[in-house]
Design a protein around this motif. Structure first.
Motif, short mmCIF file in Angstrom:
data_model
loop_
_atom_site.label_atom_id
_atom_site.label_comp_id
_atom_site.label_asym_id
_atom_site.label_seq_id
_atom_site.Cartn_x
_atom_site.Cartn_y
_atom_site.Cartn_z
N ILE A 116 46.79 50.71 48.95
CA ILE A 116 46.06 49.92 49.95
C ILE A 116 47.14 49.26 50.82
O ILE A 116 48.14 48.79 50.28
N TYR A 157 37.08 40.01 48.87
CA TYR A 157 38.33 39.33 49.20
C TYR A 157 38.25 38.92 50.66
O TYR A 157 37.52 39.53 51.44
N THR A 202 49.28 39.56 44.89
CA THR A 202 49.05 40.28 43.63
C THR A 202 50.06 39.82 42.59
O THR A 202 51.24 39.67 42.89
N ARG A 237 46.03 38.83 34.80
CA ARG A 237 46.81 39.73 35.67
C ARG A 237 47.43 38.99 36.85
O ARG A 237 48.13 39.57 37.66
N GLU A 240 50.40 48.91 48.71
CA GLU A 240 50.40 48.35 47.37
C GLU A 240 49.19 48.97 46.68
O GLU A 240 48.06 48.78 47.13
N TYR A 241 49.40 49.73 45.65
CA TYR A 241 48.32 50.41 44.94
C TYR A 241 47.55 51.39 45.84
O TYR A 241 46.39 51.68 45.62
N TYR A 244 37.33 47.05 45.81
CA TYR A 244 38.21 48.22 45.69
C TYR A 244 37.58 49.31 44.83
O TYR A 244 38.22 49.89 43.97
N ARG A 249 52.95 42.80 37.80
CA ARG A 249 52.60 43.60 36.62
C ARG A 249 53.71 44.61 36.42
O ARG A 249 53.85 45.56 37.19
N TYR A 255 47.94 50.54 34.22
CA TYR A 255 47.30 49.75 35.27
C TYR A 255 46.11 48.96 34.71
O TYR A 255 45.99 47.76 34.95
N ALA A 259 38.66 47.45 39.79
CA ALA A 259 38.90 48.42 40.85
C ALA A 259 39.01 49.85 40.29
O ALA A 259 39.20 50.04 39.09
C1 LIG Z 1 46.24 44.98 46.88
C2 LIG Z 1 45.63 44.27 45.71
C3 LIG Z 1 45.15 45.27 44.68
C4 LIG Z 1 44.34 44.60 43.63
C5 LIG Z 1 43.58 45.64 42.86
C6 LIG Z 1 42.43 45.13 42.10
C7 LIG Z 1 42.72 43.99 41.20
O1 LIG Z 1 42.27 42.90 41.45
C8 LIG Z 1 43.50 44.16 40.00
O2 LIG Z 1 43.62 43.18 39.23
O3 LIG Z 1 44.06 45.23 39.74
#
Ligand SMILES: CCCCCCC(=O)C(=O)O
Ligand SMILES: Cc1cc2nc3c(=O)[nH]c(=O)nc-3n(C[C@H](O)[C@H](O)[C@H](O)COP(=O)(O)O)c2cc1C
Length: 361
Positions: free
Chosen positions: A204, A130, A162, A259, A201-202, A108, A165, A24, A79
Protein backbone atom coordinates in the motif's frame (compact mmCIF):
# COMPACT_ATOMS: atom_id res chain seq x y z
CA UNK A 1 -7.70 -33.96 12.44
CA UNK A 2 -10.33 -33.07 15.08
CA UNK A 3 -10.26 -29.35 15.87
CA UNK A 4 -11.00 -29.07 19.57
CA UNK A 5 -9.83 -25.62 20.57
CA UNK A 6 -8.58 -22.44 18.90
CA UNK A 7 -4.90 -23.33 19.30
CA UNK A 8 -5.51 -26.36 17.03
CA UNK A 9 -6.37 -23.87 14.27
CA UNK A 10 -3.28 -21.84 15.12
CA UNK A 11 -1.04 -24.89 14.73
CA UNK A 12 -2.70 -25.80 11.44
CA UNK A 13 -2.24 -22.29 10.09
CA UNK A 14 1.40 -22.16 11.14
CA UNK A 15 2.07 -25.44 9.37
CA UNK A 16 0.22 -24.62 6.14
CA UNK A 17 0.72 -20.91 5.46
CA UNK A 18 3.89 -19.57 3.85
CA UNK A 19 6.42 -18.30 6.39
CA UNK A 20 5.97 -14.67 5.33
CA UNK A 21 2.17 -14.87 5.64
CA UNK A 22 2.33 -16.65 8.98
CA UNK A 23 4.83 -14.12 10.29
CA UNK A 24 2.62 -11.24 9.16
CA UNK A 25 -0.47 -12.64 10.93
CA UNK A 26 1.45 -13.61 14.07
CA UNK A 27 3.46 -10.40 14.28
CA UNK A 28 3.65 -8.23 17.35
CA UNK A 29 5.62 -5.01 17.58
CA UNK A 30 9.26 -5.00 18.69
CA UNK A 31 9.73 -7.68 21.38
CA UNK A 32 6.08 -8.77 21.32
CA UNK A 33 5.65 -8.18 25.09
CA UNK A 34 2.19 -6.67 24.70
CA UNK A 35 1.09 -9.27 22.14
CA UNK A 36 2.04 -12.09 24.51
CA UNK A 37 0.67 -10.36 27.59
CA UNK A 38 -2.74 -10.08 25.90
CA UNK A 39 -3.07 -13.85 26.34
CA UNK A 40 -1.25 -14.23 29.66
CA UNK A 41 -3.39 -11.57 31.32
CA UNK A 42 -6.52 -13.70 30.80
CA UNK A 43 -4.77 -16.67 32.39
CA UNK A 44 -4.00 -14.59 35.52
CA UNK A 45 -7.68 -13.86 36.14
CA UNK A 46 -9.55 -16.30 38.37
CA UNK A 47 -13.32 -16.81 38.51
CA UNK A 48 -15.71 -17.19 41.48
CA UNK A 49 -18.27 -19.72 40.27
CA UNK A 50 -21.75 -19.90 41.82
CA UNK A 51 -23.48 -23.26 42.18
CA UNK A 52 -26.95 -24.82 42.38
CA UNK A 53 -28.55 -22.24 40.11
CA UNK A 54 -30.43 -24.44 37.60
CA UNK A 55 -28.36 -23.95 34.49
CA UNK A 56 -30.35 -26.48 32.47
CA UNK A 57 -31.25 -23.74 29.97
CA UNK A 58 -28.79 -21.07 28.86
CA UNK A 59 -29.02 -18.14 26.51
CA UNK A 60 -25.89 -16.56 25.01
CA UNK A 61 -27.65 -13.84 23.00
CA UNK A 62 -26.81 -10.19 23.47
CA UNK A 63 -27.10 -6.90 21.62
CA UNK A 64 -24.52 -4.53 20.18
CA UNK A 65 -25.60 -1.04 19.16
CA UNK A 66 -29.19 -2.22 19.56
CA UNK A 67 -28.89 -5.25 17.27
CA UNK A 68 -29.22 -8.80 18.56
CA UNK A 69 -26.34 -11.20 17.94
CA UNK A 70 -26.25 -14.88 18.87
CA UNK A 71 -23.36 -14.59 21.32
CA UNK A 72 -20.98 -11.84 22.45
CA UNK A 73 -18.09 -12.62 20.10
CA UNK A 74 -17.54 -10.79 16.83
CA UNK A 75 -14.74 -10.67 14.28
CA UNK A 76 -12.20 -7.83 14.65
CA UNK A 77 -10.95 -6.14 11.49
CA UNK A 78 -7.91 -7.90 10.05
CA UNK A 79 -6.36 -7.15 6.69
CA UNK A 80 -5.67 -9.34 3.66
CA UNK A 81 -7.88 -12.44 4.17
CA UNK A 82 -7.09 -13.71 0.65
CA UNK A 83 -3.59 -14.51 1.89
CA UNK A 84 -5.14 -17.18 4.11
CA UNK A 85 -7.90 -18.49 1.81
CA UNK A 86 -8.63 -17.81 -1.86
CA UNK A 87 -12.15 -16.45 -1.15
CA UNK A 88 -10.83 -14.15 1.54
CA UNK A 89 -13.27 -11.82 3.29
CA UNK A 90 -16.22 -13.26 1.35
CA UNK A 91 -15.74 -16.50 3.31
CA UNK A 92 -15.44 -14.61 6.60
CA UNK A 93 -18.61 -12.67 5.85
CA UNK A 94 -20.57 -15.86 5.07
CA UNK A 95 -19.40 -17.51 8.30
CA UNK A 96 -20.41 -14.54 10.46
CA UNK A 97 -23.75 -14.29 8.69
CA UNK A 98 -24.37 -17.99 9.38
CA UNK A 99 -23.48 -17.63 13.07
CA UNK A 100 -25.39 -14.36 13.35
CA UNK A 101 -22.65 -12.22 14.78
CA UNK A 102 -20.86 -9.00 13.92
CA UNK A 103 -18.07 -8.82 11.33
CA UNK A 104 -15.91 -5.69 11.29
CA UNK A 105 -14.53 -5.46 7.76
CA UNK A 106 -11.02 -4.01 7.50
CA UNK A 107 -10.39 -1.14 5.12
CA UNK A 108 -7.53 -3.32 3.88
CA UNK A 109 -9.72 -6.20 2.74
CA UNK A 110 -8.67 -8.13 -0.34
CA UNK A 111 -12.30 -8.48 -1.46
CA UNK A 112 -14.21 -5.27 -2.08
CA UNK A 113 -16.99 -4.20 0.28
CA UNK A 114 -19.42 -4.73 -2.62
CA UNK A 115 -18.28 -8.37 -3.02
CA UNK A 116 -18.55 -8.93 0.73
CA UNK A 117 -22.10 -7.59 0.95
CA UNK A 118 -23.22 -9.51 -2.14
CA UNK A 119 -21.86 -12.77 -0.68
CA UNK A 120 -23.62 -12.40 2.67
CA UNK A 121 -26.48 -9.95 2.13
CA UNK A 122 -28.07 -10.52 5.54
CA UNK A 123 -24.88 -10.25 7.59
CA UNK A 124 -24.50 -7.70 10.38
CA UNK A 125 -21.37 -5.64 9.63
CA UNK A 126 -19.40 -2.65 10.80
CA UNK A 127 -16.68 -1.02 8.68
CA UNK A 128 -13.19 -0.24 10.02
CA UNK A 129 -11.85 3.05 8.82
CA UNK A 130 -8.52 4.85 8.74
CA UNK A 131 -8.25 8.58 8.18
CA UNK A 132 -6.17 9.43 5.12
CA UNK A 133 -4.25 12.60 4.52
CA UNK A 134 -6.66 13.17 1.68
CA UNK A 135 -9.95 13.38 3.60
CA UNK A 136 -11.87 13.04 0.34
CA UNK A 137 -10.67 9.45 0.09
CA UNK A 138 -11.96 8.60 3.58
CA UNK A 139 -15.19 10.40 2.78
CA UNK A 140 -15.73 8.40 -0.41
CA UNK A 141 -15.25 5.13 1.46
CA UNK A 142 -17.61 6.22 4.25
CA UNK A 143 -20.39 7.04 1.81
CA UNK A 144 -19.84 3.82 -0.07
CA UNK A 145 -20.18 1.59 3.02
CA UNK A 146 -23.18 3.58 4.25
CA UNK A 147 -24.88 2.88 0.94
CA UNK A 148 -24.05 -0.81 1.25
CA UNK A 149 -25.80 -1.15 4.61
CA UNK A 150 -22.85 -1.23 7.01
CA UNK A 151 -24.23 -0.41 10.45
CA UNK A 152 -21.34 1.43 12.16
CA UNK A 153 -17.92 2.94 11.48
CA UNK A 154 -15.01 1.71 13.57
CA UNK A 155 -12.29 4.34 13.53
CA UNK A 156 -8.89 2.83 14.31
CA UNK A 157 -6.86 5.38 16.24
CA UNK A 158 -3.72 3.46 17.22
CA UNK A 159 -1.95 3.55 13.84
CA UNK A 160 -0.55 7.07 13.32
CA UNK A 161 2.39 5.05 12.02
CA UNK A 162 2.71 1.29 11.52
CA UNK A 163 4.35 -0.50 14.47
CA UNK A 164 7.78 -2.08 13.98
CA UNK A 165 7.20 -5.76 13.24
CA UNK A 166 10.62 -7.28 12.94
CA UNK A 167 9.82 -10.35 10.86
CA UNK A 168 7.85 -8.32 8.33
CA UNK A 169 10.96 -6.19 7.83
CA UNK A 170 13.20 -9.26 7.56
CA UNK A 171 10.78 -10.91 5.10
CA UNK A 172 10.20 -7.63 3.23
CA UNK A 173 6.54 -8.58 3.54
CA UNK A 174 4.16 -7.18 0.99
CA UNK A 175 0.93 -8.26 -0.61
CA UNK A 176 1.72 -10.57 -3.60
CA UNK A 177 0.98 -9.03 -7.01
CA UNK A 178 -2.15 -11.15 -7.63
CA UNK A 179 -3.82 -9.62 -4.56
CA UNK A 180 -4.98 -6.06 -4.05
CA UNK A 181 -6.69 -3.95 -1.47
CA UNK A 182 -9.81 -4.01 -3.59
CA UNK A 183 -11.54 -1.13 -1.82
CA UNK A 184 -8.98 1.17 -3.43
CA UNK A 185 -9.68 0.00 -7.00
CA UNK A 186 -10.00 3.17 -9.01
CA UNK A 187 -8.79 5.19 -6.01
CA UNK A 188 -5.12 4.23 -5.95
CA UNK A 189 -4.28 7.46 -7.74
CA UNK A 190 -5.65 9.39 -4.73
CA UNK A 191 -3.38 7.45 -2.40
CA UNK A 192 -0.24 7.62 -4.44
CA UNK A 193 -0.68 11.31 -5.23
CA UNK A 194 -0.66 12.22 -1.55
CA UNK A 195 2.19 14.57 -0.92
CA UNK A 196 4.30 12.34 1.27
CA UNK A 197 3.48 8.99 -0.28
CA UNK A 198 6.72 7.05 -0.38
CA UNK A 199 7.73 3.50 -1.21
CA UNK A 200 5.08 0.91 -0.57
CA UNK A 201 4.41 -0.51 2.87
CA UNK A 202 2.75 -3.94 2.72
CA UNK A 203 1.83 -3.21 -0.90
CA UNK A 204 0.00 0.00 0.00
CA UNK A 205 1.49 3.45 -0.74
CA UNK A 206 3.28 4.44 2.48
CA UNK A 207 2.55 7.53 4.60
CA UNK A 208 -1.03 7.75 3.45
CA UNK A 209 -2.57 7.48 6.92
CA UNK A 210 -2.70 10.87 8.57
CA UNK A 211 -0.61 10.94 11.77
CA UNK A 212 -1.95 14.42 12.58
CA UNK A 213 -5.47 13.14 13.32
CA UNK A 214 -6.83 14.38 16.61
CA UNK A 215 -10.11 14.66 18.49
CA UNK A 216 -11.35 17.37 16.12
CA UNK A 217 -11.42 14.76 13.38
CA UNK A 218 -14.06 12.87 15.33
CA UNK A 219 -16.35 15.85 14.75
CA UNK A 220 -15.35 15.87 11.10
CA UNK A 221 -16.23 12.18 10.79
CA UNK A 222 -19.56 12.68 12.57
CA UNK A 223 -20.32 15.55 10.20
CA UNK A 224 -20.00 13.34 7.11
CA UNK A 225 -21.89 10.27 8.32
CA UNK A 226 -25.17 9.25 9.89
CA UNK A 227 -23.65 5.98 11.18
CA UNK A 228 -22.63 5.42 14.80
CA UNK A 229 -18.91 6.00 15.32
CA UNK A 230 -16.94 3.54 17.45
CA UNK A 231 -13.32 4.25 18.39
CA UNK A 232 -10.89 1.30 18.33
CA UNK A 233 -7.61 1.51 20.18
CA UNK A 234 -8.39 3.20 23.50
CA UNK A 235 -6.40 2.00 26.53
CA UNK A 236 -6.84 4.69 29.21
CA UNK A 237 -9.66 6.20 31.25
CA UNK A 238 -8.62 9.70 30.12
CA UNK A 239 -9.17 8.88 26.47
CA UNK A 240 -12.34 6.96 27.29
CA UNK A 241 -13.76 10.10 28.94
CA UNK A 242 -12.78 12.20 25.90
CA UNK A 243 -14.45 9.66 23.63
CA UNK A 244 -17.71 9.95 25.57
CA UNK A 245 -17.46 13.76 25.57
CA UNK A 246 -16.99 13.70 21.80
CA UNK A 247 -20.25 11.84 21.39
CA UNK A 248 -19.05 8.52 20.00
CA UNK A 249 -21.30 5.49 20.40
CA UNK A 250 -18.73 2.90 21.44
CA UNK A 251 -15.14 2.10 22.37
CA UNK A 252 -13.08 -0.95 21.51
CA UNK A 253 -10.41 -1.36 24.18
CA UNK A 254 -7.55 -2.62 22.04
CA UNK A 255 -3.80 -2.52 21.53
CA UNK A 256 -4.14 -3.79 17.95
CA UNK A 257 -3.17 -7.31 18.99
CA UNK A 258 0.15 -5.95 20.33
CA UNK A 259 1.20 -4.90 16.82
CA UNK A 260 1.58 -1.18 17.51
CA UNK A 261 3.06 0.09 20.83
CA UNK A 262 5.05 -2.62 22.56
CA UNK A 263 5.01 -2.14 26.34
CA UNK A 264 1.41 -1.01 26.57
CA UNK A 265 -1.03 -2.91 28.77
CA UNK A 266 -2.79 -6.12 27.90
CA UNK A 267 -6.19 -4.99 26.68
CA UNK A 268 -8.08 -6.95 29.36
CA UNK A 269 -5.98 -5.19 32.02
CA UNK A 270 -7.04 -1.80 30.62
CA UNK A 271 -10.73 -2.69 30.48
CA UNK A 272 -11.80 -2.05 34.09
CA UNK A 273 -10.63 1.57 34.36
CA UNK A 274 -12.41 2.34 31.09
CA UNK A 275 -15.65 0.63 32.12
CA UNK A 276 -15.55 2.48 35.46
CA UNK A 277 -15.07 5.82 33.70
CA UNK A 278 -17.69 5.28 31.02
CA UNK A 279 -20.33 4.22 33.58
CA UNK A 280 -22.62 2.73 30.94
CA UNK A 281 -22.91 5.95 28.90
CA UNK A 282 -21.72 4.11 25.77
CA UNK A 283 -20.92 0.47 24.97
CA UNK A 284 -17.41 -0.80 25.69
CA UNK A 285 -15.94 -3.74 23.78
CA UNK A 286 -12.53 -5.40 23.99
CA UNK A 287 -10.24 -7.36 21.67
CA UNK A 288 -6.80 -8.96 21.98
CA UNK A 289 -5.84 -12.40 23.27
CA UNK A 290 -9.28 -13.99 23.45
CA UNK A 291 -8.80 -17.69 22.77
CA UNK A 292 -11.33 -19.55 24.96
CA UNK A 293 -14.90 -19.29 26.14
CA UNK A 294 -13.74 -18.52 29.67
CA UNK A 295 -11.75 -15.56 28.28
CA UNK A 296 -15.05 -14.27 26.87
CA UNK A 297 -16.74 -14.78 30.24
CA UNK A 298 -13.96 -12.89 32.04
CA UNK A 299 -14.16 -9.96 29.62
CA UNK A 300 -17.92 -9.71 30.06
CA UNK A 301 -17.60 -10.01 33.84
CA UNK A 302 -15.20 -7.05 33.72
CA UNK A 303 -17.76 -4.99 31.82
CA UNK A 304 -17.28 -5.61 28.08
CA UNK A 305 -20.52 -5.73 26.14
CA UNK A 306 -18.94 -7.94 23.47
CA UNK A 307 -15.46 -9.17 22.52
CA UNK A 308 -13.80 -9.41 19.11
CA UNK A 309 -11.28 -11.95 17.82
CA UNK A 310 -8.58 -11.12 15.29
CA UNK A 311 -6.02 -13.85 14.56
CA UNK A 312 -8.26 -16.85 15.37
CA UNK A 313 -10.59 -15.95 12.49
CA UNK A 314 -7.64 -15.90 10.11
CA UNK A 315 -6.50 -19.31 11.39
CA UNK A 316 -10.02 -20.61 10.71
CA UNK A 317 -9.81 -19.26 7.17
CA UNK A 318 -6.42 -20.92 6.64
CA UNK A 319 -7.92 -24.22 7.80
CA UNK A 320 -11.09 -24.38 5.65
CA UNK A 321 -12.30 -20.95 4.56
CA UNK A 322 -15.91 -20.23 5.53
CA UNK A 323 -16.25 -23.60 7.28
CA UNK A 324 -13.08 -22.98 9.28
CA UNK A 325 -14.27 -19.58 10.52
CA UNK A 326 -17.63 -21.12 11.41
CA UNK A 327 -15.85 -23.83 13.40
CA UNK A 328 -13.75 -21.27 15.28
CA UNK A 329 -16.87 -19.28 16.19
CA UNK A 330 -18.86 -22.39 17.08
CA UNK A 331 -16.11 -23.67 19.39
CA UNK A 332 -15.96 -20.30 21.15
CA UNK A 333 -19.75 -20.25 21.42
CA UNK A 334 -19.84 -23.77 22.91
CA UNK A 335 -17.01 -23.02 25.34
CA UNK A 336 -18.62 -19.76 26.40
CA UNK A 337 -21.97 -21.46 27.03
CA UNK A 338 -20.23 -24.13 29.11
CA UNK A 339 -18.21 -21.57 31.13
CA UNK A 340 -21.41 -19.63 31.78
CA UNK A 341 -23.17 -22.72 33.07
CA UNK A 342 -20.21 -23.87 35.17
CA UNK A 343 -20.11 -20.48 36.85
CA UNK A 344 -23.86 -20.38 37.45
CA UNK A 345 -24.91 -17.90 34.75
CA UNK A 346 -28.00 -18.61 32.65
CA UNK A 347 -27.75 -15.57 30.40
CA UNK A 348 -25.36 -12.70 29.72
CA UNK A 349 -27.29 -10.33 32.01
CA UNK A 350 -26.25 -12.52 34.94
CA UNK A 351 -22.53 -12.07 34.20
CA UNK A 352 -21.03 -9.40 36.43
CA UNK A 353 -17.96 -8.46 38.45
CA UNK A 354 -18.89 -10.76 41.32
CA UNK A 355 -17.57 -13.53 39.09
CA UNK A 356 -14.01 -12.18 39.32
CA UNK A 357 -11.67 -13.04 42.17
CA UNK A 358 -9.98 -9.65 42.60
CA UNK A 359 -7.55 -10.73 45.35
CA UNK A 360 -5.73 -12.83 42.72
CA UNK A 361 -5.46 -10.04 40.13
C1 LIG B 1 0.04 0.62 5.79
C2 LIG B 1 -0.52 0.06 7.06
C3 LIG B 1 -0.81 -1.42 6.90
C4 LIG B 1 -1.57 -1.94 8.06
C5 LIG B 1 -2.16 -3.27 7.71
C6 LIG B 1 -3.28 -3.71 8.56
C7 LIG B 1 -3.01 -3.68 10.01
O1 LIG B 1 -3.57 -2.88 10.72
C8 LIG B 1 -2.10 -4.63 10.63
O2 LIG B 1 -2.00 -4.61 11.88
O3 LIG B 1 -1.42 -5.41 9.95
C1 LIG C 1 -3.01 -9.85 10.67
C2 LIG C 1 -3.70 -8.73 11.36
C3 LIG C 1 -4.21 -7.67 10.61
C4 LIG C 1 -4.87 -6.63 11.25
N1 LIG C 1 -5.42 -5.65 10.48
C5 LIG C 1 -6.11 -4.67 11.09
C6 LIG C 1 -6.76 -3.69 10.31
O1 LIG C 1 -6.73 -3.71 9.08
N2 LIG C 1 -7.42 -2.70 10.96
C7 LIG C 1 -7.50 -2.67 12.33
O2 LIG C 1 -8.11 -1.77 12.89
N3 LIG C 1 -6.92 -3.61 13.09
C8 LIG C 1 -6.24 -4.61 12.50
N4 LIG C 1 -5.69 -5.59 13.26
C9 LIG C 1 -5.91 -5.61 14.73
C10 LIG C 1 -7.18 -6.42 15.06
O3 LIG C 1 -8.33 -5.71 14.68
C11 LIG C 1 -7.32 -6.72 16.56
O4 LIG C 1 -7.17 -5.53 17.29
C12 LIG C 1 -6.32 -7.76 17.08
O5 LIG C 1 -6.03 -8.72 16.09
C13 LIG C 1 -6.92 -8.46 18.29
O6 LIG C 1 -6.01 -9.36 18.83
P1 LIG C 1 -6.05 -10.95 18.58
O7 LIG C 1 -5.47 -11.18 17.24
O8 LIG C 1 -5.19 -11.47 19.68
O9 LIG C 1 -7.47 -11.42 18.69
C14 LIG C 1 -5.00 -6.63 12.66
C15 LIG C 1 -4.49 -7.69 13.41
C16 LIG C 1 -3.86 -8.73 12.77
C17 LIG C 1 -3.34 -9.88 13.61
Amino acid sequence: MAMVCLTDFEEYAKEHLSKATWDYYAAGADECCTRDDNLLAYKRIRLRPRILRDVSVSDTRTTVQGTEISFPVGIAPTAFHCLAWHEGEVATARATEALNTCYITSTYSTCSVEEIVAAAPNGYRWFQLYVYRDRKLSEQIVHRVEGLGYKALVLTVDVPYTGKRRNDIRNQFKLPPHLKVKNFDGLYHMLSQQETAGPEEYGIPANTLDPSISWKDIHWLQSITRLPVIIKGILTKEDAELAVEHGVQGIIVSNHGGRQLDGGPASIDALSEIVDTVQGRIEVYVDGGIRTGSDVLKALALGAKCVFIGRPAVWGLAYKGEEGVREVLQILNDEFRLSMALSGCRNVAEINRNLIQFSKL
